[in-house]
Design an enzyme around this catalytic site. Structure first.
Site, PDB file in Angstrom:
ATOM      1  N   ALA A 107       0.856  -1.184   0.000  1.00 30.42           N
ATOM      2  CA  ALA A 107       0.000   0.000   0.000  1.00 30.42           C
ATOM      3  C   ALA A 107       0.890   1.231   0.000  1.00 30.42           C
ATOM      4  O   ALA A 107       1.672   1.436   0.926  1.00 30.42           O
ATOM      5  CB  ALA A 107      -0.906  -0.006   1.228  1.00 30.42           C
ATOM      6  N   ASP A 166       7.932   6.600   3.460  1.00 27.64           N
ATOM      7  CA  ASP A 166       7.840   5.373   4.256  1.00 27.64           C
ATOM      8  C   ASP A 166       7.399   4.174   3.418  1.00 27.64           C
ATOM      9  O   ASP A 166       8.049   3.124   3.415  1.00 27.64           O
ATOM     10  CB  ASP A 166       6.885   5.580   5.433  1.00 27.64           C
ATOM     11  CG  ASP A 166       7.323   6.715   6.337  1.00 27.64           C
ATOM     12  OD1 ASP A 166       8.538   6.883   6.524  1.00 27.64           O
ATOM     13  OD2 ASP A 166       6.452   7.444   6.854  1.00 27.64           O
ATOM     14  N   SER A 167       6.283   4.323   2.706  1.00 23.99           N
ATOM     15  CA  SER A 167       5.804   3.201   1.894  1.00 23.99           C
ATOM     16  C   SER A 167       6.708   2.965   0.686  1.00 23.99           C
ATOM     17  O   SER A 167       6.846   1.826   0.224  1.00 23.99           O
ATOM     18  CB  SER A 167       4.359   3.445   1.449  1.00 23.99           C
ATOM     19  OG  SER A 167       4.227   4.672   0.759  1.00 23.99           O
ATOM     20  N   GLY A 186       4.559   8.618  -0.232  1.00 23.12           N
ATOM     21  CA  GLY A 186       5.515   9.155   0.721  1.00 23.12           C
ATOM     22  C   GLY A 186       6.745   8.274   0.858  1.00 23.12           C
ATOM     23  O   GLY A 186       6.833   7.177   0.293  1.00 23.12           O
ATOM     24  N   CYS A 213     -10.013   3.833   9.667  1.00 24.21           N
ATOM     25  CA  CYS A 213      -9.513   3.608   8.309  1.00 24.21           C
ATOM     26  C   CYS A 213      -8.606   2.380   8.275  1.00 24.21           C
ATOM     27  O   CYS A 213      -8.707   1.547   7.368  1.00 24.21           O
ATOM     28  CB  CYS A 213      -8.765   4.841   7.819  1.00 24.21           C
ATOM     29  SG  CYS A 213      -8.221   4.727   6.098  1.00 24.21           S
ATOM     30  N   CYS A 269      -6.552  13.141   6.821  1.00 24.66           N
ATOM     31  CA  CYS A 269      -6.377  13.312   5.371  1.00 24.66           C
ATOM     32  C   CYS A 269      -7.538  14.048   4.722  1.00 24.66           C
ATOM     33  O   CYS A 269      -7.345  14.751   3.734  1.00 24.66           O
ATOM     34  CB  CYS A 269      -6.131  11.968   4.695  1.00 24.66           C
ATOM     35  SG  CYS A 269      -7.529  10.841   4.690  1.00 24.66           S
TER      36      CYS A 269
END
Length: 359
Positions: free
Chosen positions: A7, A13-14, A11, A101, A198
């Site tokens: 996922a 991190d992913s 950004g 979420c 978000c």
């Protein structure tokens, strides 16, 4: 090696998570979740949800040479996150949309779809660690970088989810993540982080409520701890426990929102000392090991995303709720927020803080 769906928000991190998995020999595919249309009334896009996020993720995947897709979760996000967020405020609660979420979108809908498509696991850029114990059971632990730790938001994960999840960056600090991303030439290495919800990037959820639920903004009394009316509020959803500003009560001793009473449409205020609570009840508890450690146990309890964990005793009640008795009072324990139980750095589970009147 595993076939992993990552996922990706666009950004750092992913992006690094995908790169590390690829380097480890896994078959990696990137996906960005499309959560709503740009022109949907009342909702603004921010870094984690905008079209630019998908474009950034696509660039990273192209650089890594891996497939990239966009999955549409607009309907699920509206029902499980935005509608929940609005409904909680209209019922006098302080919601945590990021937990919902994670629970309903990232670690239910996405995991289910990944399974259907034949992926072995789903990976994200969350700061948390999954450890498999000697008994084969999966454990959820805080990240090495405690300032970035996101385990509080992941407390609802059980054995079924943890067995199919990977958090590749949980063992690194944010600084290390940025350095590793830069060393690999990832275009997201210096991308700014989003600190807001978000769908409320300006931090003012009240504007969303005015558009989405104007009928819930019914004026009513502001009362003190003795029940005397001392002012009028503009609608309960516009206030949260611990709030001081915007009450319109004039000078004198500072007063804070101590409780919200939807039954009377009343806002209850008092001095700062009245915000302290040493006991509260948790409902809808879930456990990482799929069962509580005991009917009564001691642990650390965290009542907000960045709150200090406090020692407490947690005891199951006859009605299935859990009574939390803190070793020392905590300020502004807000009904609707998550209370998460830890043993040291290990997550045991958690649930939702109930209103004082049902405690």
């Amino acid at each position: 090696m595993a076939n992993v769906l990552v996922a990706m928000s666009g950004g750092v991190d992913s992006s690094l998570a995908a790169a590390l998995l690829l380097e480890a020999g896994h078959q990696v595919t990137g996906v960005t979740m499309h959560l709503w249309d740009d022109d949907e009334q009342g909702l603004r896009e921010s870094l984690c949800c905008a079209a630019e996020a998908a474009a950034s993720a696509r660039r990273v995947c192209a650089l890594l040479g891996i497939p990239f897709y966009v999955f549409n979760y607009q309907r699920e996000f509206r029902r499980h996150v935005i509608d929940y967020f609005i409904r909680a405020y209209t019922h006098g609660l302080t919601p945590n949309p990021c937990v919902e979420c994670n629970r309903m979108i990232k670690f239910r809908a996405l995991l289910d779809r990944a399974r259907t498509l034949g992926f072995d696991a789903v990976a994200t850029g969350h700061y948390a660690r999954i450890i498999q114990g000697e008994d084969g059971r999966y454990q959820l632990w805080r990240a090495v970088d405690l300032e970035k730790d996101q385990s509080y938001m992941l407390h609802m994960l059980g054995q079924a989810e943890l067995s199919r999840l990977i958090f590749p960056i949980g063992a690194y600090t944010k600084r290390e993540v940025r350095e590793m991303a830069a060393a690999r030439g990832l275009p997201s290495a210096d991308r700014e982080e989003s600190q807001d919800i978000c769908f409320v990037p300006d931090g003012d959820y009240r504007n969303l409520l005015r558009i989405e639920s104007p009928e819930s903004l019914v004026p009513g009394p502001i009362v003190d701890l003795e029940g005397r009316e001392i002012g009028r509020h503009r609608g309960l959803p516009l206030y949260t426990v611990g709030q001081r500003r915007g009450l319109g009560l004039g000078g004198g001793e500072p007063r804070y929102v101590v409780a919200i009473d939807p039954a009377r449409n009343a806002l209850i205020v008092g001095p700062a000392a009245a915000l302290n609570r040493a006991r509260f009840t948790v409902i809808d508890a879930c456990w990482v090991d799929d069962a509580p450690p005991a009917e009564s146990f001691t642990c650390l309890v965290q009542v907000r995303a960045h709150a200090e964990p406090l020692p407490a005793r947690v005891s199951q009640q006859p009605d299935g709720r859990w009574l939390v008795e803190l070793e020392r009072p905590q300020r502004a324990v807000s009904p609707g927020q998550a209370a998460v139980f830890y043993r040291g750095q290990q997550v045991l589970g958690g649930g939702w803080i109930a209103r004082p009147e049902v405690a």
